[in-house]
Enzyme design. Structure first.
Site, PDB file in Angstrom:
ATOM      1  N   ARG A  54       0.836  -1.209   0.000  1.00 29.20           N
ATOM      2  CA  ARG A  54       0.000   0.000   0.000  1.00 29.20           C
ATOM      3  C   ARG A  54       0.862   1.247   0.000  1.00 29.20           C
ATOM      4  O   ARG A  54       0.548   2.249  -0.615  1.00 29.20           O
ATOM      5  CB  ARG A  54      -0.938  -0.006   1.210  1.00 29.20           C
ATOM      6  CG  ARG A  54      -1.949  -1.143   1.116  1.00 29.20           C
ATOM      7  CD  ARG A  54      -2.904  -1.121   2.246  1.00 29.20           C
ATOM      8  NE  ARG A  54      -3.694   0.098   2.227  1.00 29.20           N
ATOM      9  CZ  ARG A  54      -4.412   0.522   3.252  1.00 29.20           C
ATOM     10  NH1 ARG A  54      -4.429  -0.158   4.371  1.00 29.20           N
ATOM     11  NH2 ARG A  54      -5.114   1.618   3.159  1.00 29.20           N
ATOM     12  N   LYS A 152      -6.613 -16.561   6.929  1.00 25.80           N
ATOM     13  CA  LYS A 152      -7.436 -16.332   8.093  1.00 25.80           C
ATOM     14  C   LYS A 152      -7.009 -15.047   8.812  1.00 25.80           C
ATOM     15  O   LYS A 152      -5.879 -14.627   8.583  1.00 25.80           O
ATOM     16  CB  LYS A 152      -7.355 -17.511   9.053  1.00 25.80           C
ATOM     17  CG  LYS A 152      -5.958 -17.679   9.705  1.00 25.80           C
ATOM     18  CD  LYS A 152      -5.984 -18.713  10.763  1.00 25.80           C
ATOM     19  CE  LYS A 152      -6.072 -18.133  12.140  1.00 25.80           C
ATOM     20  NZ  LYS A 152      -4.843 -17.592  12.687  1.00 25.80           N
ATOM     21  N   LYS A 186       0.469 -29.420   7.118  1.00 28.62           N
ATOM     22  CA  LYS A 186       1.585 -30.031   7.869  1.00 28.62           C
ATOM     23  C   LYS A 186       1.643 -31.518   7.555  1.00 28.62           C
ATOM     24  O   LYS A 186       0.609 -32.190   7.498  1.00 28.62           O
ATOM     25  CB  LYS A 186       1.401 -29.808   9.380  1.00 28.62           C
ATOM     26  CG  LYS A 186       1.615 -28.353   9.784  1.00 28.62           C
ATOM     27  CD  LYS A 186       1.521 -28.171  11.289  1.00 28.62           C
ATOM     28  CE  LYS A 186       1.450 -26.715  11.667  1.00 28.62           C
ATOM     29  NZ  LYS A 186       2.721 -26.106  11.995  1.00 28.62           N
ATOM     30  N   HIS A 244      -7.563 -24.002  13.295  1.00 27.95           N
ATOM     31  CA  HIS A 244      -6.596 -25.107  13.351  1.00 27.95           C
ATOM     32  C   HIS A 244      -7.072 -26.295  14.205  1.00 27.95           C
ATOM     33  O   HIS A 244      -7.030 -27.436  13.765  1.00 27.95           O
ATOM     34  CB  HIS A 244      -5.250 -24.632  13.896  1.00 27.95           C
ATOM     35  CG  HIS A 244      -4.680 -23.439  13.177  1.00 27.95           C
ATOM     36  ND1 HIS A 244      -4.842 -23.249  11.828  1.00 27.95           N
ATOM     37  CD2 HIS A 244      -3.953 -22.375  13.615  1.00 27.95           C
ATOM     38  CE1 HIS A 244      -4.223 -22.131  11.466  1.00 27.95           C
ATOM     39  NE2 HIS A 244      -3.689 -21.580  12.532  1.00 27.95           N
TER      40      HIS A 244
HETATM   41  C1  BG6 Z   1      -1.450 -18.843  13.271  1.00 30.20           C
HETATM   42  C2  BG6 Z   1      -1.878 -18.032  14.445  1.00 30.20           C
HETATM   43  O1  BG6 Z   1      -2.543 -19.172  12.454  1.00 30.20           O
HETATM   44  O2  BG6 Z   1      -0.829 -20.040  13.709  1.00 30.20           O
HETATM   45  C3  BG6 Z   1      -0.698 -17.703  15.315  1.00 30.20           C
HETATM   46  O3  BG6 Z   1      -2.490 -16.824  13.994  1.00 30.20           O
HETATM   47  C4  BG6 Z   1       0.032 -18.967  15.698  1.00 30.20           C
HETATM   48  O4  BG6 Z   1      -1.089 -16.976  16.474  1.00 30.20           O
HETATM   49  C5  BG6 Z   1       0.341 -19.816  14.484  1.00 30.20           C
HETATM   50  O5  BG6 Z   1       1.238 -18.601  16.355  1.00 30.20           O
HETATM   51  C6  BG6 Z   1       0.890 -21.167  14.887  1.00 30.20           C
HETATM   52  O6  BG6 Z   1       1.341 -21.850  13.752  1.00 30.20           O
HETATM   53  P1  BG6 Z   1       2.492 -22.942  13.856  1.00 30.20           P
HETATM   54  O7  BG6 Z   1       2.548 -23.540  12.497  1.00 30.20           O
HETATM   55  O8  BG6 Z   1       3.732 -22.227  14.269  1.00 30.20           O
HETATM   56  O9  BG6 Z   1       2.036 -23.909  14.912  1.00 30.20           O
END
Ligand code: BG6
Length: 492
Positions: A54, A152, A186, A244
Site C-alpha cells: 500500500r 485467516k 503439515k 486449526h
Molecule cells: C497462526 C496463528 O494461524 O498459527 C498464530 O495466527 C500462531 O497466532 C500460528 O502462532 C501457529 O502456527 P504454527 O505452524 O507455528 O504452529
C-alpha cells in the site's frame, strides 16, 4: 496454464499476486515456500511473484528483507546464485487502495503475461477482501482460470464471515476459492488420513467402544509478537480453535470418505462440525477455561505479561483456552474431546493423543497398574507417531511390565527435509486441488459452534484464569473447579 510432467509434477506459467506483500506472513511463509519449490525444481522459470504494497516500497529494503528469510534445504542462508535467480521472479507493485486507478500498474504487469494463470493471495485484514475482489473484477483481471487464496481470520463472527464470503463470491466462484488453514498442510496432519485409512489395525478400534478420550493440544512458547492489535481482537479461541484445532478434530473424527477427493473429504468434515455439541451458558462454565498469561520465565528468558505486551491494561482477551466437547453421533457417543491451546506456555509442543480404554481385567498377579494404550501423533516441534503399549520387563521371576513407545520418527524414517505447510498448500492451489482448503459451509458450521462459546462466555461473564508465562497454563485453578482433565496430558 499449469502443466504437468509424468515423474515429477512441475508447474509453470503462473503469477502469484500477494496483497499484503510486505506483511509478516509474506516474508516468513509465502516467499520462502515459493523459493523452496523453485530450488526443488518443481516450479521453473516461468512464474512471477507480485508483491502488492500500500505504501511506496523501498525496493532495496524489501529485497534485503525477503532474502533474509530464504534458507536452503539444509537451513543455510540462500546463496548468491539462488537469490539472483529468485530475485528476478519478484516484482514489487504499489496499489494504495482497492480502486481501479490504483490497480493500473498491476493490470499492465498482468497483461504482459496473457497465458499465465493468476493466483491472487489475500494476506490483508479480511475487511479488504471484498473491495480487492471487486476491483480486480472491475479491472477485468479475473477469468475462469484465476484463483483466490484467503488467509485467516475470515471475519470475527458468523455474520462477518458470511458477509466476506458474499463479497468474494460476487467475483469468484466457490471452485476458485482457497481458504487456507496451514495446519492442514503439515506433513503429520496429512499423515493422519493415511494412518487412519490405510491401516487396518485402527479400523475397528477408532470409536467409543475402544477409545476413552481424545486430546488435541497446541502449545506455543511465543507471545503475541508484533500482532497485538489483531490478537487482542481475536484471542486464542478465534485465532487457533476456530480454525486449526477444529480442523485437526475433523480429521481425527470424520468418517472415511469413499475417495480422497476435495468435496468427499470436505463433506465428511462438515458432518463432524455439525455434530459438535453446542455449548450452553451452564456447560460453557464447567467445560471451558479461558486464561491470560502474566509475567514469567519462558525457557530461561524473563517475559512480560500479556497486558504489558499489548500495552492495554484492561484487556480481557484470552491467551489460553481449554475446551471439553462431544461429537453427538454414533461413532463418538460420550467420548470427550479435549482441545487446548495457549501462548507463552512452557514449550512449543503440539500433539493429538488418542487415549484407548483401560484393559477390562488384569490377569497378572502383581496387580500393578496396566496403563492404557495411547496413540500419540506429535505435530511439532518434531514430527513423530508413538504407540504406547505395555511390555514385559525382561528377566526371570514374575511378570513385570511397563509402558514402552513404538515410535516412528519422520526424520529418521524418511531422511528428507519435510516441506513446510505453505509449500504444499501453494502447490495444491496451482494444481487446483481444494482437498486441504475449507469450504464455505465448513467455515459456517465452525463459526456456528464457536459462537455458542463466545455467547456463553458473554452471558456468564466468564473471567480469565491467570497463568504465569512459561508454565503449562492455569492447571491448578482448573483442578479446584473439580475437573481434573485439564492437566491430564500437559507434560514437562
Ligand atoms: C497462526 C496463528 O494461524 O498459527 C498464530 O495466527 C500462531 O497466532 C500460528 O502462532 C501457529 O502456527 P504454527 O505452524 O507455528 O504452529
Amino acid at each position: 496454464m499449469s502443466k504437468k510432467s509424468t515423474e515429477h509434477e512441475k508447474f509453470s506459467n503462473f503469477n502469484v499476486v500477494v496483497f499484503g506483500g510486505d506483511g509478516d506472513l509474506a516474508f516468513r511463509k509465502i516467499y520462502p515456500a515459493l523459493f523452496h519449490r523453485m530450488l526443488d525444481g518443481q516450479i521453473d522459470e516461468h512464474f512471477n511473484v507480485i508483491a502488492i504494497t500500500r505504501k511506496a516500497p523501498d525496493e532495496k529494503a524489501f529485497q534485503e528483507k525477503t532474502r533474509s528469510f530464504l534458507l536452503t534445504q539444509d537451513g543455510k542462508p540462500a546463496t548468491d546464485g539462488q537469490w539472483d535467480k529468485f530475485k528476478t521472479k519478484i516484482a514489487l507493485i504499489r496499489a494504495e487502495k482497492p480502486e481501479a486507478d490504483a490497480f493500473q500498474d498491476l493490470k499492465s504487469f498482468l497483461l504482459g503475461y496473457p497465458d499465465y494463470e493468476n493466483i491472487f493471495y489475500f494476506s490483508t485484514p479480511s475487511a479488504a477482501f471484498g473491495p480487492i475482489s471487486q476491483t480486480l473484477k472491475s479491472c477485468g483481471l479475473i477469468n475462469e482460470k484465476s484463483k483466490v487464496v484467503l488467509e485467516k481470520p475470515l471475519g470475527n463472527s458468523l455474520a462477518s464471515s458470511q458477509q466476506i464470503n458474499t463479497e468474494i463470491t460476487k467475483a469468484f466462484d466457490e471452485h476458485q476459492v482457497y481458504r487456507i488453514d496451514h495446519y492442514l498442510g503439515k506433513e503429520t496432519v496429512q499423515n493422519l488420513m493415511v494412518l487412519r485409512f490405510a491401516n487396518n489395525l485402527f479400523q475397528r478400534t477408532w470409536d467409543s467402544i475402544s477409545i476413552d478420550n481424545i486430546q488435541i493440544t497446541v502449545s506455543e512458547s511465543l507471545g503475541v509478537e508484533q500482532r497485538a492489535d489483531y490478537y487482542d481482537q481475536s484471542g486464542a479461541l478465534l485465532d487457533m480453535v476456530q480454525n486449526h484445532l477444529l480442523q485437526l478434530l475433523c480429521l481425527v473424527a470424520m468418517e472415511p470418505p469413499h475417495i480422497i477427493e476435495a468435496d468427499e473429504v470436505r463433506n465428511e468434515k462438515l458432518k463432524v462440525l455439525k455434530a459438535l455439541r453446542p455449548f450452553t451458558k451452564a456447560t460453557v462454565q464447567t467445560d471451558t477455561v479461558k486464561g491470560q498469561y502474566t509475567r514469567g520465565n519462558v525457557q530461561g528468558a524473563e517475559v512480560s505479561s500479556y497486558l504489558e505486551d499489548i500495552g492495554k491494561y484492561n484487556s480481557k482477551t484470552e491467551t489460553f483456552v481449554a475446551i471439553k466437547t462431544f461429537i453427538d453421533n454414533f461413532r463418538w457417543k460420550n467420548v470427550p474431546f479435549y482441545l487446548r491451546t495457549g501462548k507463552r506456555m512452557k514449550k512449543r509442543y503440539s500433539e493429538i493423543v488418542i487415549n484407548f480404554k483401560e484393559i477390562a481385567h488384569n490377569i497378572f498377579p502383581s496387580k500393578e497398574k496396566l496403563n492404557n494404550n495411547k496413540l500419540i501423533i506429535r505435530l511439532q516441534p518434531e514430527e513423530r507417531i508413538e504407540l504406547i503399549q505395555m511390555t514385559k520387563v525382561p528377566g526371570p521371576g514374575g511378570y513385570r511390565y511397563k509402558p514402552i513407545a513404538l515410535s516412528l520418527d519422520y526424520m529418521d524414517s524418511f531422511k528428507e527435509r519435510l516441506p513446510e505447510a505453505y509449500e504444499r498448500l501453494l502447490m495444491d492451489v496451482i494444481r487446483g486441488n481444494q482437498t486441504l482448503f475449507m469450504r464455505q459451509d465448513e467455515l459456517q458450521a465452525a463459526w456456528t459452534w464457536i459462537e455458542t462459546i463466545t455467547e456463553g462466555w458473554k452471558q456468564s461473564n466468564q473471567p480469565n484464569v491467570l497463568y504465569e508465562a512459561g508454565t503449562w497454563g492455569p492447571g491448578d485453578l482448573v483442578l479446584e473447579k473439580g475437573t481434573t482433565w485439564i492437566t491430564k496430558s500437559w507434560k514437562d
